[in-house]
Design a protein around this motif. Sequence first.
Motif, PDB file in Angstrom:
ATOM      1  N   ILE A   1      46.016  -6.358 -37.889  1.00 31.03           N
ATOM      2  CA  ILE A   1      44.574  -6.532 -38.115  1.00 31.03           C
ATOM      3  C   ILE A   1      43.818  -6.506 -36.791  1.00 31.03           C
ATOM      4  O   ILE A   1      42.754  -5.885 -36.677  1.00 31.03           O
ATOM      5  N   ASN A   2      44.369  -7.152 -35.769  1.00 37.72           N
ATOM      6  CA  ASN A   2      43.705  -7.157 -34.463  1.00 37.72           C
ATOM      7  C   ASN A   2      43.642  -5.753 -33.867  1.00 37.72           C
ATOM      8  O   ASN A   2      42.612  -5.351 -33.312  1.00 37.72           O
ATOM      9  N   ASN A   3      44.744  -5.009 -33.978  1.00 33.87           N
ATOM     10  CA  ASN A   3      44.771  -3.652 -33.430  1.00 33.87           C
ATOM     11  C   ASN A   3      43.768  -2.742 -34.135  1.00 33.87           C
ATOM     12  O   ASN A   3      43.082  -1.932 -33.491  1.00 33.87           O
TER      13      ASN A   3
ATOM     14  N   PHE B   1      38.345   0.064 -34.263  1.00 33.07           N
ATOM     15  CA  PHE B   1      37.012   0.212 -34.827  1.00 33.07           C
ATOM     16  C   PHE B   1      35.946  -0.211 -33.819  1.00 33.07           C
ATOM     17  O   PHE B   1      34.845   0.339 -33.799  1.00 33.07           O
ATOM     18  N   TYR B   2      36.274  -1.177 -32.990  1.00 31.26           N
ATOM     19  CA  TYR B   2      35.344  -1.602 -31.950  1.00 31.26           C
ATOM     20  C   TYR B   2      35.093  -0.453 -30.972  1.00 31.26           C
ATOM     21  O   TYR B   2      33.952  -0.207 -30.558  1.00 31.26           O
ATOM     22  N   ALA B   3      36.166   0.259 -30.610  1.00 30.03           N
ATOM     23  CA  ALA B   3      36.009   1.413 -29.718  1.00 30.03           C
ATOM     24  C   ALA B   3      35.169   2.498 -30.387  1.00 30.03           C
ATOM     25  O   ALA B   3      34.322   3.133 -29.753  1.00 30.03           O
ATOM     26  N   PHE B   4      35.397   2.695 -31.688  1.00 29.83           N
ATOM     27  CA  PHE B   4      34.637   3.698 -32.437  1.00 29.83           C
ATOM     28  C   PHE B   4      33.159   3.326 -32.509  1.00 29.83           C
ATOM     29  O   PHE B   4      32.278   4.133 -32.220  1.00 29.83           O
TER      30      PHE B   4
ATOM     31  N   VAL C   1      31.922   3.221 -25.035  1.00 27.80           N
ATOM     32  CA  VAL C   1      33.347   3.502 -25.223  1.00 27.80           C
ATOM     33  C   VAL C   1      34.096   3.324 -23.905  1.00 27.80           C
ATOM     34  O   VAL C   1      35.187   2.751 -23.866  1.00 27.80           O
ATOM     35  N   GLY C   2      33.486   3.808 -22.827  1.00 29.34           N
ATOM     36  CA  GLY C   2      34.110   3.667 -21.514  1.00 29.34           C
ATOM     37  C   GLY C   2      34.341   2.211 -21.152  1.00 29.34           C
ATOM     38  O   GLY C   2      35.382   1.858 -20.575  1.00 29.34           O
ATOM     39  N   LEU C   3      33.407   1.333 -21.503  1.00 27.85           N
ATOM     40  CA  LEU C   3      33.556  -0.090 -21.200  1.00 27.85           C
ATOM     41  C   LEU C   3      34.695  -0.707 -22.005  1.00 27.85           C
ATOM     42  O   LEU C   3      35.441  -1.550 -21.487  1.00 27.85           O
TER      43      LEU C   3
ATOM     44  N   ALA D   1      41.594   6.045 -30.252  1.00 24.45           N
ATOM     45  CA  ALA D   1      40.386   5.381 -30.757  1.00 24.45           C
ATOM     46  C   ALA D   1      39.231   5.567 -29.784  1.00 24.45           C
ATOM     47  O   ALA D   1      38.079   5.756 -30.195  1.00 24.45           O
ATOM     48  N   GLY D   2      39.542   5.529 -28.488  1.00 19.82           N
ATOM     49  CA  GLY D   2      38.516   5.796 -27.484  1.00 19.82           C
ATOM     50  C   GLY D   2      37.975   7.212 -27.612  1.00 19.82           C
ATOM     51  O   GLY D   2      36.766   7.442 -27.469  1.00 19.82           O
TER      52      GLY D   2
END
Length: 320
Positions: free
Chosen positions: A164-166, A171-174, A184-186, A229-230
């Motif tokens: 779930i964390n992965n 999705f956070y990167a997306f 995305v770079g950050l 994902a990035g």
Amino acid sequence: MREVAFLRKNADKWKEFEQLLKDKSFDNPDKLAELYIELNADLAYAQANYPGSKTEQYLNQLSVMVHDEIYRSKKEDTNRLITFWTQELPRLFASKQKELLYSLIVFSVAIGIGILSSANDPSFVRYIMGDAYVNMTISNIDEGDPLAVYKKAEELDMFFAITINNIRVSFYAFVSGLLTSIGVGLVLLNNGVMVGAFLHFFAKYGLIGEALRVIFIHGTLELSAIVIAGAAGFVVGNGFLFPGTLSRKESFIKAGREGLKMIVGLVPVFVAAGLLESFVTRYTQMPLWLSLIIILGSLAFVIYYFVILPLKLKHQDERL
């Protein structure tokens, strides 16, 4: 041919195409494929002879509509799920190799920053990883089991928490792509610096070989998925920054769909990484040859599915 003559010659045909697309009862995949080929021929001609014109933009939009209709059938084939993983997703990645490369470069540079920062500032690793984790790991090292952290949680609980964390991180990167490619770079920078600090921490205690052998049992898939994902995030950000012949809104929506599809394609990878980390990585004393089989097998899968297969399908399509 002058643009006006080109329009007069083909206007009726294009209007017919539009009517077919509006006909909800129309269900002829072969006919749609023919339309797509013919429209792309007209689009190529317009791009070569009338670059930047409204004619080019119109044909591009119409071509996208036909393409979307081809892949959006109301009557799903029984093998739809199979073709998604074996054809549709790899073909999407074939067009996103540049974003994959950018993501890999940013992530690799971030790892280097993490290593150098830890080497020059002993307190950096505590700032990045937290005192609790660092103290626990030092205690495990003193007790002769530096990677005991992977043995302490119950396997099934650990699997669900990690997976779930992965998925959340991906999705956070997306979603960071909504803030353009800088966001995305950050995200990649933050994750890469953590990995670099982690590696240097074990290297300082002379345990880098053992750490790599154990951690990359699951880390090969996990870190590769973060890079991919990035790339999905870069697709979204670039869709807004560089709309090309589409309007900025249309380009952003199209890029969002593509990026989301890339993230969905990563879910099985994160599940596999979670299974390995929860059920396999804890066996830190497994033979080296077995660790290498898992690590190299995972790496071979990532390279083949996300690079070699997409390029192979792309070359096949170009020859048609």
